[in-house]
Design an enzyme around this catalytic site. Structure first.
Site, PDB file in Angstrom:
ATOM      1  N   GLU A  10      -2.842 -18.303 -32.412  1.00 34.33           N
ATOM      2  CA  GLU A  10      -2.434 -18.452 -30.870  1.00 34.33           C
ATOM      3  C   GLU A  10      -1.567 -19.468 -30.317  1.00 34.33           C
ATOM      4  O   GLU A  10      -1.060 -19.296 -29.196  1.00 34.33           O
ATOM      5  CB  GLU A  10      -3.984 -18.645 -30.289  1.00 34.33           C
ATOM      6  CG  GLU A  10      -4.835 -19.594 -30.409  1.00 34.33           C
ATOM      7  CD  GLU A  10      -6.296 -19.726 -30.506  1.00 34.33           C
ATOM      8  OE1 GLU A  10      -6.861 -18.778 -30.242  1.00 34.33           O
ATOM      9  OE2 GLU A  10      -6.969 -20.993 -30.200  1.00 34.33           O
TER      10      GLU A  10
ATOM     11  N   GLN B 151     -17.115 -12.528 -24.722  1.00 29.79           N
ATOM     12  CA  GLN B 151     -17.903 -12.121 -26.114  1.00 29.79           C
ATOM     13  C   GLN B 151     -19.433 -11.821 -25.843  1.00 29.79           C
ATOM     14  O   GLN B 151     -19.969 -10.990 -26.320  1.00 29.79           O
ATOM     15  CB  GLN B 151     -17.688 -13.219 -26.996  1.00 29.79           C
ATOM     16  CG  GLN B 151     -16.285 -13.209 -27.796  1.00 29.79           C
ATOM     17  CD  GLN B 151     -15.884 -11.746 -28.519  1.00 29.79           C
ATOM     18  OE1 GLN B 151     -16.926 -11.289 -29.024  1.00 29.79           O
ATOM     19  NE2 GLN B 151     -14.833 -11.270 -28.236  1.00 29.79           N
TER      20      GLN B 151
ATOM     21  N   TYR C  96     -22.711 -15.355 -21.265  1.00 28.51           N
ATOM     22  CA  TYR C  96     -22.605 -13.807 -20.965  1.00 28.51           C
ATOM     23  C   TYR C  96     -21.188 -13.671 -20.511  1.00 28.51           C
ATOM     24  O   TYR C  96     -21.107 -13.084 -19.233  1.00 28.51           O
ATOM     25  CB  TYR C  96     -23.715 -13.453 -20.218  1.00 28.51           C
ATOM     26  CG  TYR C  96     -23.977 -11.726 -20.215  1.00 28.51           C
ATOM     27  CD1 TYR C  96     -24.451 -11.371 -21.232  1.00 28.51           C
ATOM     28  CD2 TYR C  96     -23.572 -11.082 -19.354  1.00 28.51           C
ATOM     29  CE1 TYR C  96     -24.757 -10.054 -21.338  1.00 28.51           C
ATOM     30  CE2 TYR C  96     -23.703  -9.527 -18.956  1.00 28.51           C
ATOM     31  CZ  TYR C  96     -24.245  -9.310 -20.358  1.00 28.51           C
ATOM     32  OH  TYR C  96     -24.539  -7.625 -20.216  1.00 28.51           O
TER      33      TYR C  96
ATOM     34  N   GLU D 264      13.871  -5.744 -19.691  1.00 27.10           N
ATOM     35  CA  GLU D 264      14.408  -5.885 -21.084  1.00 27.10           C
ATOM     36  C   GLU D 264      13.522  -6.687 -21.925  1.00 27.10           C
ATOM     37  O   GLU D 264      13.255  -6.716 -23.104  1.00 27.10           O
ATOM     38  CB  GLU D 264      15.880  -6.277 -20.977  1.00 27.10           C
ATOM     39  CG  GLU D 264      16.718  -6.105 -22.286  1.00 27.10           C
ATOM     40  CD  GLU D 264      16.739  -4.664 -22.695  1.00 27.10           C
ATOM     41  OE1 GLU D 264      16.211  -4.206 -24.020  1.00 27.10           O
ATOM     42  OE2 GLU D 264      16.736  -3.743 -21.954  1.00 27.10           O
TER      43      GLU D 264
ATOM     44  N   SER E  67      16.617   2.628 -32.015  1.00 26.71           N
ATOM     45  CA  SER E  67      18.195   3.360 -32.470  1.00 26.71           C
ATOM     46  C   SER E  67      18.384   2.371 -33.577  1.00 26.71           C
ATOM     47  O   SER E  67      18.107   1.247 -34.189  1.00 26.71           O
ATOM     48  CB  SER E  67      18.808   2.787 -31.339  1.00 26.71           C
ATOM     49  OG  SER E  67      19.108   1.711 -31.113  1.00 26.71           O
TER      50      SER E  67
ATOM     51  N   HIS F  87     -16.471 -18.419 -33.353  1.00 27.97           N
ATOM     52  CA  HIS F  87     -15.256 -19.174 -33.393  1.00 27.97           C
ATOM     53  C   HIS F  87     -15.567 -20.339 -34.101  1.00 27.97           C
ATOM     54  O   HIS F  87     -16.686 -21.042 -33.821  1.00 27.97           O
ATOM     55  CB  HIS F  87     -14.595 -19.634 -32.334  1.00 27.97           C
ATOM     56  CG  HIS F  87     -13.143 -19.967 -32.426  1.00 27.97           C
ATOM     57  ND1 HIS F  87     -12.273 -20.125 -33.699  1.00 27.97           N
ATOM     58  CD2 HIS F  87     -12.498 -21.232 -31.465  1.00 27.97           C
ATOM     59  CE1 HIS F  87     -11.313 -20.852 -33.468  1.00 27.97           C
ATOM     60  NE2 HIS F  87     -11.472 -21.477 -32.522  1.00 27.97           N
TER      61      HIS F  87
HETATM   62  P1  NDP Z   1     -16.190 -16.893 -21.742  1.00 24.59           P
HETATM   63  O1  NDP Z   1     -15.207 -18.165 -21.026  1.00 24.59           O
HETATM   64  O2  NDP Z   1     -16.068 -15.578 -21.404  1.00 24.59           O
HETATM   65  O3  NDP Z   1     -17.709 -17.446 -21.505  1.00 24.59           O
HETATM   66  C1  NDP Z   1     -18.028 -17.311 -20.199  1.00 24.59           C
HETATM   67  C2  NDP Z   1     -19.743 -17.508 -20.253  1.00 24.59           C
HETATM   68  O4  NDP Z   1     -19.870 -19.109 -20.421  1.00 24.59           O
HETATM   69  C3  NDP Z   1     -20.275 -17.308 -18.912  1.00 24.59           C
HETATM   70  O5  NDP Z   1     -21.614 -16.662 -19.213  1.00 24.59           O
HETATM   71  C4  NDP Z   1     -20.399 -18.479 -18.182  1.00 24.59           C
HETATM   72  O6  NDP Z   1     -21.561 -18.470 -17.300  1.00 24.59           O
HETATM   73  C5  NDP Z   1     -20.662 -19.467 -19.317  1.00 24.59           C
HETATM   74  N1  NDP Z   1     -20.186 -20.871 -18.808  1.00 24.59           N
HETATM   75  C6  NDP Z   1     -18.823 -21.322 -18.569  1.00 24.59           C
HETATM   76  N2  NDP Z   1     -18.972 -22.341 -18.158  1.00 24.59           N
HETATM   77  C7  NDP Z   1     -20.149 -22.870 -18.447  1.00 24.59           C
HETATM   78  C8  NDP Z   1     -20.653 -24.342 -17.893  1.00 24.59           C
HETATM   79  N3  NDP Z   1     -20.134 -25.248 -17.746  1.00 24.59           N
HETATM   80  N4  NDP Z   1     -22.082 -24.260 -18.118  1.00 24.59           N
HETATM   81  C9  NDP Z   1     -22.633 -23.116 -18.517  1.00 24.59           C
HETATM   82  N5  NDP Z   1     -22.294 -22.005 -18.639  1.00 24.59           N
HETATM   83  C10 NDP Z   1     -20.867 -21.914 -18.744  1.00 24.59           C
HETATM   84  O7  NDP Z   1     -16.111 -17.188 -23.436  1.00 24.59           O
HETATM   85  P2  NDP Z   1     -15.512 -16.312 -24.394  1.00 24.59           P
HETATM   86  O8  NDP Z   1     -16.252 -15.016 -24.569  1.00 24.59           O
HETATM   87  O9  NDP Z   1     -14.111 -16.267 -24.321  1.00 24.59           O
HETATM   88  O10 NDP Z   1     -15.733 -17.296 -25.746  1.00 24.59           O
HETATM   89  C11 NDP Z   1     -16.923 -17.390 -26.459  1.00 24.59           C
HETATM   90  C12 NDP Z   1     -16.841 -17.692 -27.784  1.00 24.59           C
HETATM   91  O11 NDP Z   1     -16.231 -16.503 -28.562  1.00 24.59           O
HETATM   92  C13 NDP Z   1     -15.877 -18.858 -27.905  1.00 24.59           C
HETATM   93  O12 NDP Z   1     -16.314 -19.573 -29.285  1.00 24.59           O
HETATM   94  C14 NDP Z   1     -14.396 -18.185 -28.404  1.00 24.59           C
HETATM   95  O13 NDP Z   1     -13.700 -18.850 -29.073  1.00 24.59           O
HETATM   96  C15 NDP Z   1     -15.206 -16.888 -29.037  1.00 24.59           C
HETATM   97  N6  NDP Z   1     -14.329 -15.814 -29.254  1.00 24.59           N
HETATM   98  C16 NDP Z   1     -13.455 -15.228 -27.953  1.00 24.59           C
HETATM   99  C17 NDP Z   1     -12.875 -14.074 -27.943  1.00 24.59           C
HETATM  100  C18 NDP Z   1     -12.393 -13.510 -26.841  1.00 24.59           C
HETATM  101  O14 NDP Z   1     -11.647 -12.479 -26.799  1.00 24.59           O
HETATM  102  N7  NDP Z   1     -12.544 -14.203 -25.507  1.00 24.59           N
HETATM  103  C19 NDP Z   1     -12.455 -13.413 -29.345  1.00 24.59           C
HETATM  104  C20 NDP Z   1     -13.124 -14.020 -30.631  1.00 24.59           C
HETATM  105  C21 NDP Z   1     -14.054 -15.297 -30.121  1.00 24.59           C
HETATM  106  P3  NDP Z   1     -21.545 -18.679 -15.886  1.00 24.59           P
HETATM  107  O15 NDP Z   1     -21.291 -17.035 -15.410  1.00 24.59           O
HETATM  108  O16 NDP Z   1     -22.861 -19.008 -15.200  1.00 24.59           O
HETATM  109  O17 NDP Z   1     -20.295 -19.365 -15.303  1.00 24.59           O
HETATM  110 MG    MG Z   2      -7.928 -15.544 -32.425  1.00 26.15          MG
END
Ligand code: NDP
Ligand code: MG
Length: 331
Positions: A195, A28, A25, A227, A252, A108
């Site tokens: 990226e 994404q 949570y 700049e 420009s 992803h």
């Molecule tokens: P995040 O880094 O935002 O995920 C955070 C979540 O992962 C939190 O719920 C956190 O829980 C949990 N988490 C982190 N570390 C651990 C751990 N060691 N054990 C258990 N839970 C953990 O992820 P994203 O949303 O950035 O990315 C998720 C997917 O979406 C990936 O596959 C990414 O490539 C893809 N994606 C992401 C985009 C983006 O804009 N960010 C865009 C398109 C795709 P807690 O609060 O408990 O730490």
């Molecule tokens: Mg991308």
């Protein structure tokens, strides 16, 4: 021209009596889970106990449980924890609770494409990947528009994996904006390339190199910051809105002539060769292996580079100048 799919191409019925388990949570996870919930679908959130996400998802009014429980209850399991920990979480929390006919979903393709997760043959493996960060996935949904997304089917065990993917895309609001079909290979490799070479890696190095060049030549860092950093957004916004032609039209004539003639000398054949080399390392798995090992080793290189980036002169100068511009949004 590639075909784009919209609301009318999706049938929400396939998800009506199903439970969607959103694992994670964060960026994404929060965006997608809230949108699915507001679309009337049955959503549960799987996160670790005691973490920030647990409280956040509860406060947002969603049903929260452990990842293992969510995976057990979910018919569709959407993996939205960071890519580098998905493999371990899959093995300990998800795999034991996967059964025939369930759908494993990703935003992803990294873990599937590079074999960090190898699901059994009797489950669907799909991808619905919004082309924007989570907060935008959420905000645009509430505004009635939505963020475009990519759809890919890696494994179709039930014969309707594509319908499930389209229904999911509709649930997060993506079919309002448009859904493009791709493959796990294409999404993963182009995403990594973008990226590294262009978006995150290329653009930051371009900005830093031009800032450093001006400062080394004796110009004031503050002037150099405006700049080479501040104005980047104005240019990118114009391209984003109306393509290269809109940008060249608004700057420009001096900027247009100088940009068109000097730009190719900066990003030149040598840069293109480096891009090809980066792509080769993505295609042959070398980059994936390096990143997986880096994560397993507790990110020594990433931590060091992060620290060096934070200590760069431009960060200090930028911070002071941005404080003068309170109208800059803090999203
Ligand atoms: P995040 O880094 O935002 O995920 C955070 C979540 O992962 C939190 O719920 C956190 O829980 C949990 N988490 C982190 N570390 C651990 C751990 N060691 N054990 C258990 N839970 C953990 O992820 P994203 O949303 O950035 O990315 C998720 C997917 O979406 C990936 O596959 C990414 O490539 C893809 N994606 C992401 C985009 C983006 O804009 N960010 C865009 C398109 C795709 P807690 O609060 O408990 O730490
Ligand atoms: Mg991308």
């Amino acid at each position: 021209m590639v075909k784009i799919f919209y609301d009318k191409d999706a049938n929400s019925e396939v998800l009506k009596s199903k439970t969607i388990a959103v694992i994670g949570y964060g960026s994404q996870g929060a965006g997608q889970a809230q949108n699915l919930h507001d679309s009337g679908l049955d959503v549960i959130v799987g996160v670790r106990k005691g973490g920030e996400s647990w409280t956040q998802a509860k406060n947002d009014g969603l049903t929260v449980m452990t990842m293992a429980d969510a995976a057990k209850k979910g018919d569709l399991i959407q993996m939205l924890v960071p890519d580098e920990i998905q493999g371990a979480i899959y093995t300990s929390e998800i795999a034991p609770n996967l059964s025939k006919g369930k759908t494993l979903c990703f935003s992803h393709g990294f873990n599937i494409h590079y074999n960090q997760i190898v699901p059994p043959k009797d489950v669907n493996v799909i991808m619905v990947a919004p082309k924007g960060p989570g907060f935008l996935v959420r905000r645009t949904y509430t505004e009635g528009i939505g963020v475009p997304a990519l759809l890919a089917i890696y494994q179709d065990a039930t014969g309707n994996a594509r319908d499930i993917g389209m229904a999911y895309a509709k649930g997060i609001g993506a079919t309002r904006a448009g859904v493009l079909e791709t493959t796990f290979k294409e999404e993963t490799e182009t995403d990594l390339f973008g990226e590294q070479v262009d978006l995150c890696g290329g653009v930051t190095c371009l900005m830093k190199a031009s800032f450093e060049t001006l400062v080394a030549a004796g110009y004031k860092p503050e002037i150099a910051y405006f700049e080479t950093f501040h104005e980047m957004k104005l240019i990118v916004d114009l391209i984003h809105e109306g393509g290269l032609s809109k940008m060249w039209y608004y700057v420009s004539n001096t900027a247009e002539y100088g940009g068109l003639t000097v730009g190719p000398k900066i990003i030149n054949e040598q840069s293109k060769q480096a891009m090809k080399e980066a792509l080769r390392r993505i295609q042959n798995g070398e980059f994936a292996k390096e990143f997986v090992l880096e994560s397993k080793a507790n990110r020594p290189v990433l931590n060091a580079l992060e620290r060096m980036e934070n200590e760069h002169q431009v960060e200090k100068v930028g911070k002071e100048l941005r404080a003068m511009m309170p109208w800059l949004k803090k999203d």
